[in-house]
Design a protein around this motif. Structure first.
Motif, PDB file in Angstrom:
ATOM      1  N   TYR A  87       2.531   1.560  -1.552  1.00  0.00           N
ATOM      2  CA  TYR A  87       1.285   1.597  -0.788  1.00  0.00           C
ATOM      3  C   TYR A  87       1.282   2.752   0.207  1.00  0.00           C
ATOM      4  N   GLY A  88       0.141   3.423   0.317  1.00  0.00           N
ATOM      5  CA  GLY A  88      -0.011   4.499   1.277  1.00  0.00           C
ATOM      6  C   GLY A  88       0.033   3.982   2.705  1.00  0.00           C
ATOM      7  N   GLU A  89       0.472   4.831   3.611  1.00  0.00           N
ATOM      8  CA  GLU A  89       0.590   4.432   5.015  1.00  0.00           C
ATOM      9  C   GLU A  89      -0.789   4.236   5.645  1.00  0.00           C
ATOM     10  N   GLY A  90      -0.965   3.102   6.290  1.00  0.00           N
ATOM     11  CA  GLY A  90      -2.182   2.874   7.060  1.00  0.00           C
ATOM     12  C   GLY A  90      -3.421   2.538   6.276  1.00  0.00           C
ATOM     13  N   GLY A  92       5.488  -3.374   0.955  1.00  0.00           N
ATOM     14  CA  GLY A  92       5.146  -1.955   0.821  1.00  0.00           C
ATOM     15  C   GLY A  92       4.797  -1.507  -0.571  1.00  0.00           C
ATOM     16  N   ASN A 130      -2.306   5.457  -2.941  1.00  0.00           N
ATOM     17  CA  ASN A 130      -0.909   5.043  -3.052  1.00  0.00           C
ATOM     18  C   ASN A 130      -0.107   6.138  -3.736  1.00  0.00           C
ATOM     19  N   PRO A 184      10.644   1.445   1.158  1.00  0.00           N
ATOM     20  CA  PRO A 184      11.105   1.286   2.536  1.00  0.00           C
ATOM     21  C   PRO A 184      12.484   0.649   2.589  1.00  0.00           C
ATOM     22  N   VAL A 201      -4.373   8.555   8.494  1.00  0.00           N
ATOM     23  CA  VAL A 201      -3.367   7.500   8.290  1.00  0.00           C
ATOM     24  C   VAL A 201      -2.491   7.703   7.068  1.00  0.00           C
ATOM     25  N   ASN A 202      -2.928   8.504   6.098  1.00  0.00           N
ATOM     26  CA  ASN A 202      -2.191   8.619   4.844  1.00  0.00           C
ATOM     27  C   ASN A 202      -1.434   9.927   4.772  1.00  0.00           C
ATOM     28  N   LYS A 203      -0.193   9.872   4.307  1.00  0.00           N
ATOM     29  CA  LYS A 203       0.665  11.051   4.234  1.00  0.00           C
ATOM     30  C   LYS A 203       0.716  11.668   2.842  1.00  0.00           C
TER      31      LYS A 203
END
Length: 273
Positions: free
Chosen positions: A73-76, A108, A49, A10, A241-243
């Protein structure tokens, strides 16, 4: 195409990561100080992740490079677990001589020691010799902490649940082109499950009793239902939540399908509907 290490994280985190790299550079003393020369390679198989292997060139090229692992880390996914608890588990396990060392944290993600090893494939897990070693190691490790496959999901679980989750994982091929597809024809038969449990119970150094083997066999099969429910729900939430590129919804569907298929067989006192 090479990925720059600061391009992974990030926009708010480069300074924190640079401090970690500066500290490691001073500690090791034999790596180049040009951080842009670090080679970054994505690693397959991660579903929570994003994981990258980082090759850090040494000043003397004949000695090759040092390796790091950077975990983004994965989102959410923090809805599943507490990151601070995860890090405490990570550090505790590392102090006991199991797993990699934590080298640094940034918003992150984190930097870890890179373990030069090969991830066991689905075929490896079916090898009697490898399976026996896994069972013995799990028995020793259980004295420290019970944990489903990753530090994020570590917790104090019943032994039968942990083994049940291991058996369920044997139907997956996460490093294939279709990591979300589960082949339940690969689920271990009774003889294979018995052999694993016998090996597990010998960690104490004593020959396991037949009644203990039978009890753990029965409890383990019932706990596969809990494993299916947990990871089925995980798949549904992760899909939102994860992309990360993974078909969480299809994975979840397969886990729930197994739950409803096996429930009347394993819990005969429950109605099938």
């Amino acid at each position: 195409m090479a990925i720059g290490i600061f391009g992974l994280i990030p926009s708010s985190s480069p300074d924190e990561l640079r401090k970690i790299l500066d500290k490691l550079s001073t500690k090791w003393g034999d790596v180049v100080e040009d951080f842009e020369s670090l080679e970054v390679k994505p690693m397959k198989g991660a579903m929570t992740n994003e994981v990258f292997m980082v090759s850090w060139p040494r000043k003397e090229t004949k000695f090759g490079s040092r390796k790091l692992l950077v975990r983004i880390y994965g989102e959410g996914v923090d809805v599943f677990f507490n990151r601070d608890d995860e890090i405490r588990t990570f550090e505790f396990v590392a102090r006991q001589g199991h797993g990699p060392t934590l080298l640094g944290r940034f918003p992150g993600g984190r930097v870890e020691e890179f373990i030069h090893a090969r991830t066991l494939s689905a075929t490896d897990l079916r090898d009697p010799n490898i399976s026996g070693l896994v069972a013995l190691s799990r028995g020793k490790f259980m004295r420290l902490l019970d944990f489903v496959q990753d530090y994020e999901y570590a917790s104090y679980n019943p032994i039968a649940y942990d083994i049940a989750n291991h058996f369920c994982e044997m139907v997956a091929k996460y490093h294939s082109d279709t990591p979300h597809i589960l082949d339940y024809t690969l689920y271990p038969g009774e003889e294979e499950r018995r052999r694993y449990i016998c090996n597990y119970l010998t960690y104490s150094g004593e020959e396991p009793r037949e009644e203990d083997i039978e009890q753990l066999l029965d409890e383990t099969e019932k706990y596969t239902l809990a494993s299916h429910l947990f990871w089925g729900l995980w798949g549904i939430i992760s899909g939102y939540v994860n992309k990360i590129e993974f078909d969480y919804v299809e994975y979840s569907r397969q886990r729930f399908k197994q739950y409803w298929l096996r429930k009347p067989q394993l819990l005969s006192f429950y109605p099938s509907s």
